[in-house]
Design an enzyme around this catalytic site. Structure first.
Site, short mmCIF file in Angstrom:
data_model
loop_
_atom_site.label_atom_id
_atom_site.label_comp_id
_atom_site.label_asym_id
_atom_site.label_seq_id
_atom_site.Cartn_x
_atom_site.Cartn_y
_atom_site.Cartn_z
N CYS A 80 3.09 -42.00 -52.57
CA CYS A 80 3.31 -43.43 -52.28
C CYS A 80 2.03 -44.19 -51.96
O CYS A 80 1.21 -44.41 -52.83
CB CYS A 80 4.38 -43.58 -51.20
SG CYS A 80 5.16 -45.21 -51.26
N GLU B 94 9.47 -39.61 -52.61
CA GLU B 94 8.99 -39.19 -51.29
C GLU B 94 10.21 -38.97 -50.38
O GLU B 94 11.19 -39.75 -50.44
CB GLU B 94 8.13 -40.34 -50.76
CG GLU B 94 7.55 -40.18 -49.38
CD GLU B 94 6.75 -41.45 -48.96
OE1 GLU B 94 6.85 -42.50 -49.65
OE2 GLU B 94 6.04 -41.38 -47.95
N LYS C 257 0.48 -35.87 -47.43
CA LYS C 257 0.06 -37.27 -47.63
C LYS C 257 -1.15 -37.61 -46.76
O LYS C 257 -1.09 -37.50 -45.53
CB LYS C 257 1.24 -38.19 -47.31
CG LYS C 257 0.99 -39.66 -47.61
CD LYS C 257 2.30 -40.44 -47.41
CE LYS C 257 2.16 -41.90 -47.78
NZ LYS C 257 3.45 -42.62 -47.60
C1 ACM Z 1 4.92 -45.67 -48.40
O1 ACM Z 1 3.84 -45.11 -48.44
N1 ACM Z 1 6.05 -44.98 -48.30
C2 ACM Z 1 5.02 -47.12 -48.50
#
Ligand code: ACM
Length: 261
Positions: A142, A38, A109
């Site tokens: 993530c 990420e 995300k």
């Molecule tokens: C995250 O979602 N970077 C912990």
């Protein structure tokens, strides 16, 4: 296919250095699909929204896209990577997929973690699965792993592999991915970063341990917690197509959504 997870140690804000270091690792090892962490080019622990605005880029015209597109073409491969996206005046914590065959896809995300909510808009597009000659690749980023609906949705949409760019700071993900993979019978490639970012706000230490997990819940590879590395595994994504646990139990068809609301 040869599936690679790339574990890096980016320096906050030094995009060209971070991209060059990732490319150097990737050039050292041939693979069909490379998964990067990420926000691998910018760093993660932003202090202000101005910093995000300064470092974020549009998807297809950004420098990160261009460099990875060139790499994908040269190596005849695919790349999935996390980046800070600027689009129509909004900022997203996004992931792109780029293939040598012209495949281009974007995921934003959906489940933002902690201070990300100060800087990024939550993803506004559905989870998506991308067709490649090696199989169907879904993307989550993530913290999405913490919501079983993310992996489930990707599996229901046909994903055989979940590419999972990450900047993990909590300890639980590596030991939890076998469950995500087992309950959906998919592969997962979690690419995490290492290092500490101390930027005058709460310092963050990333846990490394990038991982390739099998549909049987086996950990095919786990990287160290504190070193950059690239790891490659040979995987056959077609084994994910048999969703039977017993002759009478199918992981997806046996669901009872009428009882889940
Ligand atoms: C995250 O979602 N970077 C912990």
């Amino acid at each position: 296919m040869k599936l690679a997870v790339v574990q890096t140690n980016p320096t906050f804000g030094e995009k060209s250095k971070n991209i060059a270091e990732a490319l150097q690792l990737m050039q050292s090892t041939q693979a069909d699909l490379y998964v990067l962490p990420e926000l691998f080019a910018t760093g993660y622990n932003f202090a202000t929204v101005e910093e995000v605005q300064h470092l974020a880029e549009p998807f297809r015209t950004g420098v990160t896209f261009k460099e990875l597109e060139q790499f994908a073409h040269e190596q005849r491969s695919y790349v999935v990577y996390g980046f800070a996206e600027k689009s129509n005046g909004k900022l997203y914590n996004s992931a792109g997929i780029i293939g040598h065959d012209g495949t281009v896809g974007l995921y934003r995300k959906i489940h933002l973690f902690d201070r990300e909510k100060l800087f990024f808009a939550p993803g506004d597009k559905p989870f998506q699965v991308f067709d490649t000659p090696h199989g169907k690749v879904g993307i989550m980023v993530c913290f999405d792993w913490y919501f079983p609906e993310s992996a489930r949705t990707l599996a229901l949409k046909g994903a055989q592999l979940i590419a999972h760019p990450s900047n993990l700071v909590l300890p639980n993900c590596p030991n939890s991915m076998p469950t995500r993979c087992l309950e959906n019978r998919v592969f997962a490639a979690t690419a995490n970063r290492i290092g500490t970012e101390n930027r005058g706000v709460a310092p963050l230490t990333y846990i490394g341990q990038s991982q390739i997990t099998s549909p049987r819940g086996e950990i095919l590879h786990r990287a160290p917690a504190d070193k950059p590395e690239i790891a490659v595994k040979d995987v056959d994504l077609t084994v994910t197509d048999n969703k039977n646990v017993t002759p009478r139990n199918h992981l997806l068809d046996d669901r009872r959504p009428e009882f889940y609301a």
